[in-house]
Motif scaffolding. Structure first.
Motif, short mmCIF file in Angstrom:
data_model
loop_
_atom_site.label_atom_id
_atom_site.label_comp_id
_atom_site.label_asym_id
_atom_site.label_seq_id
_atom_site.Cartn_x
_atom_site.Cartn_y
_atom_site.Cartn_z
N GLU A 7 0.84 -1.19 0.00
CA GLU A 7 0.00 0.00 0.00
C GLU A 7 0.87 1.25 0.00
OE1 GLU A 7 -4.04 1.08 2.22
OE2 GLU A 7 -2.33 1.01 3.59
N SER A 8 1.94 1.23 0.80
CA SER A 8 2.85 2.37 0.85
C SER A 8 3.51 2.61 -0.49
CB SER A 8 3.91 2.11 1.93
OG SER A 8 4.87 3.14 1.92
N LYS A 9 3.93 1.55 -1.18
CA LYS A 9 4.54 1.69 -2.50
C LYS A 9 3.56 2.32 -3.48
CE LYS A 9 7.77 -2.21 -2.40
NZ LYS A 9 8.03 -3.54 -2.94
N THR A 10 2.30 1.86 -3.45
CA THR A 10 1.29 2.40 -4.37
C THR A 10 1.08 3.88 -4.12
OG1 THR A 10 0.18 0.27 -4.45
CG2 THR A 10 -1.10 2.16 -5.14
N GLN A 11 0.88 4.26 -2.86
CA GLN A 11 0.63 5.66 -2.54
C GLN A 11 1.84 6.52 -2.86
OE1 GLN A 11 -0.58 5.61 1.55
NE2 GLN A 11 -2.61 4.84 1.08
N THR A 12 3.03 6.06 -2.47
CA THR A 12 4.23 6.83 -2.72
C THR A 12 4.47 6.96 -4.21
OG1 THR A 12 5.17 5.99 -0.68
CG2 THR A 12 6.71 6.94 -2.27
N GLY A 13 4.27 5.88 -4.96
CA GLY A 13 4.48 5.92 -6.40
C GLY A 13 3.58 6.93 -7.07
N GLN A 14 2.32 6.97 -6.68
CA GLN A 14 1.40 7.91 -7.29
C GLN A 14 1.78 9.33 -6.95
OE1 GLN A 14 -2.53 6.82 -6.08
NE2 GLN A 14 -2.75 5.39 -7.74
N GLN A 15 2.17 9.59 -5.69
CA GLN A 15 2.51 10.94 -5.29
C GLN A 15 3.77 11.40 -6.03
OE1 GLN A 15 2.71 10.60 -1.06
NE2 GLN A 15 0.50 10.65 -0.80
N MET A 16 4.67 10.49 -6.32
CA MET A 16 5.90 10.85 -7.01
C MET A 16 5.68 11.01 -8.51
SD MET A 16 8.59 8.48 -4.93
CE MET A 16 9.95 8.88 -6.00
N GLN A 17 4.67 10.35 -9.05
CA GLN A 17 4.43 10.40 -10.49
C GLN A 17 3.99 11.77 -10.96
OE1 GLN A 17 1.58 7.43 -11.51
NE2 GLN A 17 2.99 5.74 -11.26
N ILE A 18 3.17 12.44 -10.18
CA ILE A 18 2.66 13.73 -10.64
C ILE A 18 2.93 14.82 -9.62
CG2 ILE A 18 0.85 12.67 -12.05
CD1 ILE A 18 -1.17 13.57 -9.92
N LYS A 19 3.17 16.00 -10.13
CA LYS A 19 3.38 17.16 -9.27
C LYS A 19 2.22 18.15 -9.42
CE LYS A 19 8.35 16.79 -8.93
NZ LYS A 19 8.33 15.67 -8.08
N GLN A 20 1.40 17.90 -10.44
CA GLN A 20 0.24 18.76 -10.68
C GLN A 20 -0.81 17.94 -11.41
OE1 GLN A 20 0.79 22.86 -12.28
NE2 GLN A 20 -0.30 22.02 -14.03
N GLY A 21 -2.03 17.96 -10.90
CA GLY A 21 -3.11 17.22 -11.55
C GLY A 21 -4.11 16.70 -10.54
N ILE A 22 -4.63 15.51 -10.83
CA ILE A 22 -5.64 14.90 -9.98
C ILE A 22 -5.17 13.51 -9.58
CG2 ILE A 22 -8.04 14.08 -9.83
CD1 ILE A 22 -8.74 16.08 -12.05
N GLN A 23 -5.35 13.21 -8.30
CA GLN A 23 -5.03 11.89 -7.76
C GLN A 23 -6.19 11.47 -6.89
OE1 GLN A 23 -1.06 11.21 -6.08
NE2 GLN A 23 -2.10 10.93 -4.13
N GLY A 24 -6.59 10.21 -6.98
CA GLY A 24 -7.70 9.79 -6.14
C GLY A 24 -8.00 8.32 -6.23
N GLN A 25 -9.23 8.00 -5.82
CA GLN A 25 -9.67 6.62 -5.78
C GLN A 25 -11.13 6.53 -6.21
OE1 GLN A 25 -9.72 4.67 -1.91
NE2 GLN A 25 -9.24 2.70 -2.87
N ILE A 26 -11.42 5.50 -7.01
CA ILE A 26 -12.78 5.20 -7.41
C ILE A 26 -13.28 4.08 -6.48
CG2 ILE A 26 -14.30 4.45 -9.28
CD1 ILE A 26 -12.78 7.12 -9.82
#
Length: 171
Positions: free
Chosen positions: A35-54
């Motif tokens: 879970e930590s890898k997934t969250q960290t990976g997403q936060q590192m992938q983008i610096k501007q935009g939308i991040q979330g969960q369906i």
């Protein structure tokens, strides 16, 4: 003889309990690490935009004194369609939540992972989010101006979104 049997049973129980506890701890640790890898990976992938969960929710959600309270929500794989900000007058809608003939420009689309997580880079601006469902593009949120699932992206920021797909839920 009775003492030997009792010692044997005690030893067996100790071994079984120790193995079960270790296995459970390892499993929990692996899940937390994933879970930590997934969250960290997403936060590192983008610096501007939308991040979330369906999230998916279905069935009877009415409170009951006989049933324990449970959200019943779970992350799901979906394709998220991101349009320029779309007003309800710019679509044809069915049941108020399924939209077709959207008259604004499709900006991009992104697939979620198995837990419903997604992240997408976007320029600053206002957007409308939809998920692809069997009956059309789904969005169940309107603002005061009747804009469909509006999300604003600001310069240098990531906007967090939780998108609940609940057309099969009863409240």
């Amino acid at each position: 003889m009775g003492k030997l049997l009792l010692i044997g049973l005690s030893l067996l129980l100790t071994v079984c309990n120790g193995t079960q506890g270790t296995s459970g701890q390892e499993s929990e640790g692996q899940e937390a690490q994933q879970e930590s890898k997934t969250q960290t990976g997403q936060q590192m992938q983008i610096k501007q935009g939308i991040q979330g969960q369906i999230l998916w929710e279905a069935g009877n959600q009415m409170p009951s004194p006989d049933a324990p309270t449970s959200s019943g929500r779970r992350g799901v794989e979906r394709t998220v369609y991101i349009y320029e900000l779309t007003n309800s007058l710019q679509t044809t809608s069915k049941d108020g939540v399924f939209h077709t003939a959207i008259q604004t420009k499709l900006v991009t689309q992104v697939k979620t992972d198995g837990s419903g997580n997604f992240a997408v880079r976007l320029e600053p601006g206002r957007y409308s989010l939809f998920t692809k469902e069997e009956d059309g593009l789904f969005a169940n949120l309107l603002d005061g101006d009747m804009n469909i699932f509006p999300v604003e992206v600001k310069e240098g920021e990531v906007t967090e979104v939780e998108f609940l797909v609940n057309y099969n839920a009863f409240y």
